[in-house]
Design a protein around this motif. Structure first.
Motif, PDB file in Angstrom:
ATOM      1  N   ASP A 160      33.642   4.125  29.864  1.00 24.75           N
ATOM      2  CA  ASP A 160      32.193   3.890  29.906  1.00 24.75           C
ATOM      3  C   ASP A 160      31.812   2.696  29.021  1.00 24.75           C
ATOM      4  O   ASP A 160      30.979   1.873  29.403  1.00 24.75           O
ATOM      5  N   PHE A 161      32.423   2.612  27.838  1.00 23.59           N
ATOM      6  CA  PHE A 161      32.147   1.508  26.928  1.00 23.59           C
ATOM      7  C   PHE A 161      32.516   0.177  27.584  1.00 23.59           C
ATOM      8  O   PHE A 161      31.736  -0.776  27.572  1.00 23.59           O
ATOM      9  N   LEU A 188      39.775  -6.223  26.183  1.00 21.22           N
ATOM     10  CA  LEU A 188      38.947  -5.130  26.667  1.00 21.22           C
ATOM     11  C   LEU A 188      38.769  -5.189  28.186  1.00 21.22           C
ATOM     12  O   LEU A 188      38.798  -4.161  28.865  1.00 21.22           O
ATOM     13  N   MET A 189      38.608  -6.373  28.726  1.00 20.17           N
ATOM     14  CA  MET A 189      38.323  -6.529  30.147  1.00 20.17           C
ATOM     15  C   MET A 189      39.528  -6.224  31.043  1.00 20.17           C
ATOM     16  O   MET A 189      39.369  -6.037  32.246  1.00 20.17           O
ATOM     17  N   VAL A 190      40.727  -6.150  30.478  1.00 24.32           N
ATOM     18  CA  VAL A 190      41.899  -5.832  31.291  1.00 24.32           C
ATOM     19  C   VAL A 190      42.449  -4.435  31.021  1.00 24.32           C
ATOM     20  O   VAL A 190      43.359  -3.983  31.704  1.00 24.32           O
ATOM     21  N   TYR A 242      41.192   2.687  31.538  1.00 21.67           N
ATOM     22  CA  TYR A 242      41.064   4.045  31.020  1.00 21.67           C
ATOM     23  C   TYR A 242      40.557   4.939  32.139  1.00 21.67           C
ATOM     24  O   TYR A 242      39.897   4.472  33.071  1.00 21.67           O
ATOM     25  N   ALA A 243      40.863   6.214  32.040  1.00 23.93           N
ATOM     26  CA  ALA A 243      40.431   7.164  33.062  1.00 23.93           C
ATOM     27  C   ALA A 243      38.910   7.151  33.180  1.00 23.93           C
ATOM     28  O   ALA A 243      38.196   7.126  32.171  1.00 23.93           O
ATOM     29  N   GLU A 244      38.454   7.147  34.419  1.00 18.42           N
ATOM     30  CA  GLU A 244      37.020   7.120  34.680  1.00 18.42           C
ATOM     31  C   GLU A 244      36.341   8.315  34.014  1.00 18.42           C
ATOM     32  O   GLU A 244      36.865   9.423  34.005  1.00 18.42           O
ATOM     33  N   GLY A 245      35.188   8.046  33.428  1.00 18.94           N
ATOM     34  CA  GLY A 245      34.433   9.108  32.777  1.00 18.94           C
ATOM     35  C   GLY A 245      34.754   9.293  31.304  1.00 18.94           C
ATOM     36  O   GLY A 245      34.060  10.028  30.612  1.00 18.94           O
ATOM     37  N   THR A 246      35.775   8.606  30.805  1.00 19.69           N
ATOM     38  CA  THR A 246      36.072   8.696  29.379  1.00 19.69           C
ATOM     39  C   THR A 246      35.112   7.797  28.618  1.00 19.69           C
ATOM     40  O   THR A 246      34.581   6.829  29.174  1.00 19.69           O
TER      41      THR A 246
END
Length: 160
Positions: A114-115, A101-103, A106-110
């Motif tokens: 956010d998660f 998850l930390m690497v 995803y497009a900002e605002g998705t």
């Protein structure tokens, strides 16, 4: 003056392996600091339990912190406070999902981005946990349905 009434309980109540895990968690996640941290011994107990799965008493956490060289600011209180910085050793974290998850990007605002941002800043997130424990944590935290859906999509992608 320090209350040493509890001293020695940790050694009697926990296995050598558990004591090693507790010591390693403290070494990786707590640094000396100038200011008294908002996380007292009880809060540290909760974080340690989330991360390691080892259920400790507050007194055992006090002893572990004392043995690790951290002195309380007011040892007469039930929950000790320390001059520490709490950090998270993400790069050495054993949970494959959390590391993955930390690497991920995803497009900002998705919802997924956010998660990931929220998880990286949430010291209570169960970083050592599996799907069901993480899902339960999110539900207990009253996460939005969109957040739960984002988690499920990320978990499904992780499992591929």
């Amino acid at each position: 003056m320090l209350d040493h009434e509890f001293h020695g309980k940790m050694v009697k109540e926990y296995s050598e392996n558990q004591i090693a895990v507790i010591g390693e968690w403290i070494r990786k996640n707590i640094r000396p600091g100038r200011l008294i941290n908002e996380y007292d011994s009880y809060a540290i107990k909760q974080l340690l339990e989330i991360d390691t799965g080892i259920c400790m008493t507050n007194d055992a956490v006090k002893e572990a912190m004392f043995l690790a060289g951290f002195r309380p600011e007011c040892s007469g209180d039930e929950n000790w406070r320390f001059r520490i910085l709490l950090v998270r050793e993400i790069n050495e974290n054993p949970n494959p999902f959390f590391n993955w998850l930390m690497v991920e990007e995803y497009a900002e605002g998705t919802p997924e981005a956010d998660f990931i941002t929220d998880v990286s800043q949430d010291f209570r997130f169960p970083v050592f946990a599996d799907h069901d424990i993480i899902r339960g944590y999110l539900e207990n935290a009253d996460a939005y349905e969109e957040t739960l859906d984002a988690f499920e999509r990320l978990w499904a992608e992780y499992e591929k």
